[in-house]
Design a protein around this motif. Structure first.
Motif, mmCIF file in Angstrom:
data_model
loop_
_atom_site.group_PDB
_atom_site.id
_atom_site.type_symbol
_atom_site.label_atom_id
_atom_site.label_comp_id
_atom_site.label_asym_id
_atom_site.label_seq_id
_atom_site.Cartn_x
_atom_site.Cartn_y
_atom_site.Cartn_z
ATOM 1 N N VAL A 11 0.851 -1.195 0.000
ATOM 2 C CA VAL A 11 0.000 0.000 0.000
ATOM 3 C C VAL A 11 0.886 1.245 0.000
ATOM 4 C CG1 VAL A 11 -1.814 1.270 1.213
ATOM 5 C CG2 VAL A 11 -1.760 -1.232 1.333
ATOM 6 N N ASN A 15 -1.151 6.541 1.358
ATOM 7 C CA ASN A 15 -2.547 6.074 1.334
ATOM 8 C C ASN A 15 -2.961 5.372 2.617
ATOM 9 O OD1 ASN A 15 -2.849 7.056 -1.216
ATOM 10 N ND2 ASN A 15 -3.204 5.085 -2.213
ATOM 11 N N VAL A 18 -6.382 6.471 3.814
ATOM 12 C CA VAL A 18 -7.350 6.123 2.773
ATOM 13 C C VAL A 18 -7.598 4.619 2.795
ATOM 14 C CG1 VAL A 18 -7.806 6.087 0.299
ATOM 15 C CG2 VAL A 18 -6.686 8.066 1.333
ATOM 16 N N TYR A 19 -6.517 3.858 2.908
ATOM 17 C CA TYR A 19 -6.641 2.396 2.963
ATOM 18 C C TYR A 19 -7.431 1.965 4.199
ATOM 19 C CZ TYR A 19 -5.489 -2.545 3.321
ATOM 20 O OH TYR A 19 -5.583 -3.920 3.432
ATOM 21 N N HIS A 22 -11.041 2.742 3.722
ATOM 22 C CA HIS A 22 -11.602 1.835 2.718
ATOM 23 C C HIS A 22 -11.906 0.472 3.346
ATOM 24 C CE1 HIS A 22 -12.021 0.220 -1.413
ATOM 25 N NE2 HIS A 22 -11.398 -0.846 -0.950
ATOM 26 N N GLU A 64 6.073 2.294 -0.861
ATOM 27 C CA GLU A 64 4.981 1.481 -0.331
ATOM 28 C C GLU A 64 5.329 0.853 1.018
ATOM 29 O OE1 GLU A 64 2.755 -0.134 -4.357
ATOM 30 O OE2 GLU A 64 4.507 -1.230 -3.640
ATOM 31 N N ASN A 98 -12.137 1.204 -6.920
ATOM 32 C CA ASN A 98 -11.345 2.275 -6.307
ATOM 33 C C ASN A 98 -10.441 1.736 -5.201
ATOM 34 O OD1 ASN A 98 -12.593 4.669 -7.699
ATOM 35 N ND2 ASN A 98 -14.431 3.810 -6.749
ATOM 36 N N PRO A 100 -7.240 1.400 -3.037
ATOM 37 C CA PRO A 100 -6.099 2.295 -2.752
ATOM 38 C C PRO A 100 -4.766 1.553 -2.678
ATOM 39 C CG PRO A 100 -7.259 1.806 -0.728
ATOM 40 C CD PRO A 100 -8.029 1.116 -1.827
ATOM 41 N N PHE A 101 -4.627 0.471 -3.439
ATOM 42 C CA PHE A 101 -3.389 -0.302 -3.493
ATOM 43 C C PHE A 101 -3.429 -1.166 -4.743
ATOM 44 C CE2 PHE A 101 -6.455 -3.045 -1.502
ATOM 45 C CZ PHE A 101 -6.117 -4.331 -1.884
#
Length: 246
Positions: A11, A15, A18-19, A22, A64, A98, A100-101
């Motif tokens: 990831v 993010n 965001v991850y 999600h 990442e 969508n 995020p990874f």
């Protein structure tokens, strides 16, 4: 014993929130499918290995971080039923638009618990992935059971060792490639839940001095191709409890 769907994913560091959002948004949907616990943890203390490591497992890029995650089920049947529901639910298709990874580099698979010690959750997690010869399954289980008691004596809340049961071979990455599994080898997905990172660090300093840690000869697995690391939980949802109270 408990059945686990284990995941390792790369990831982007930017993010992280965001991850987490999600995953948290999707969590209630997973509960509808039958997942009992949804756990996600962020790379914290992941060493670089000469042969294998968590980052190599998913071809992680410099920008990442690695996420170590799992779903818990009471058994394989419950997991299979959940996966069938996931495949037919339009919400899953929408969620996949969508991500995020990079899902193509995520590795996953179903694992049957062979050792479970303790039940309390923790604030820090050590994750392990281990290649084990099929002919040494029982020898590995016996060693893992012995070691689980050592970890518990030094403050671990929970210790789980789960062996590959339904682990696919992926086009880009998978659990077998992650440990460079040889013919006749299976894979173990394992974790230790600690109260917090400080407790974990102090425990490991003591454990490494424990005579129980002296390697057996021969070890029932390849230590050079095993990899491990420490992870900070970013999501830990008890979906069974949520479902029961709904």
């Amino acid at each position: 014993m408990t059945y686990f769907e284990g995941f390792i994913a790369p990831v982007p560091e930017d993010n992280r929130e965001v991850y987490r959002g999600h995953a948290n948004e999707a969590s209630s949907m997973f509960g509808d499918f039958g997942v009992q616990r949804h756990f996600e943890a962020w790379e914290s203390d992941v060493p670089e290995g000469k042969v294998t490591d968590f980052r190599k497992a998913v071809d992680a890029k410099p920008e990442e971080k690695v996420v170590f995650a799992w779903f818990e089920y009471p058994d394989r049947a419950a997991r299979d039923a959940a996966n069938e529901k996931m495949m037919s639910d339009p919400r899953m298709e929408e969620m996949g638009k969508n991500m995020p990874f990079d899902a193509k580099r995520m590795i996953f698979g179903g694992f049957n618990a062979i050792v479970e010690e303790g039940s309390e959750r923790g604030g820090y997690t050590d994750g392990f992935v281990v290649p084990v010869p099929e002919g040494k399954r029982e020898a590995y289980r016996e060693l893992a059971a012995k070691m689980a008691k050592v970890f518990r004596e030094h403050g671990a809340n929970r210790v789980v060792e789960a062996i590959a049961d339904d682990v696919p071979h992926g086009e880009v990455t998978d659990f077998y490639r992650a440990v460079k599994a040889e013919d006749g080898e299976t894979v173990v997905f394992s974790f230790i839940e600690w109260p917090d990172k400080q407790s974990r660090d102090e425990a490991w300093a003591k454990i490494m001095q424990d005579d129980t840690m002296k390697p057996e000869d021969p070890m029932p697995f390849s230590g050079q191709r095993m990899f491990w690391g420490g992870f900070e939980p970013i999501l830990d949802n008890d979906l069974a409890k949520a479902s029961a109270s709904a």
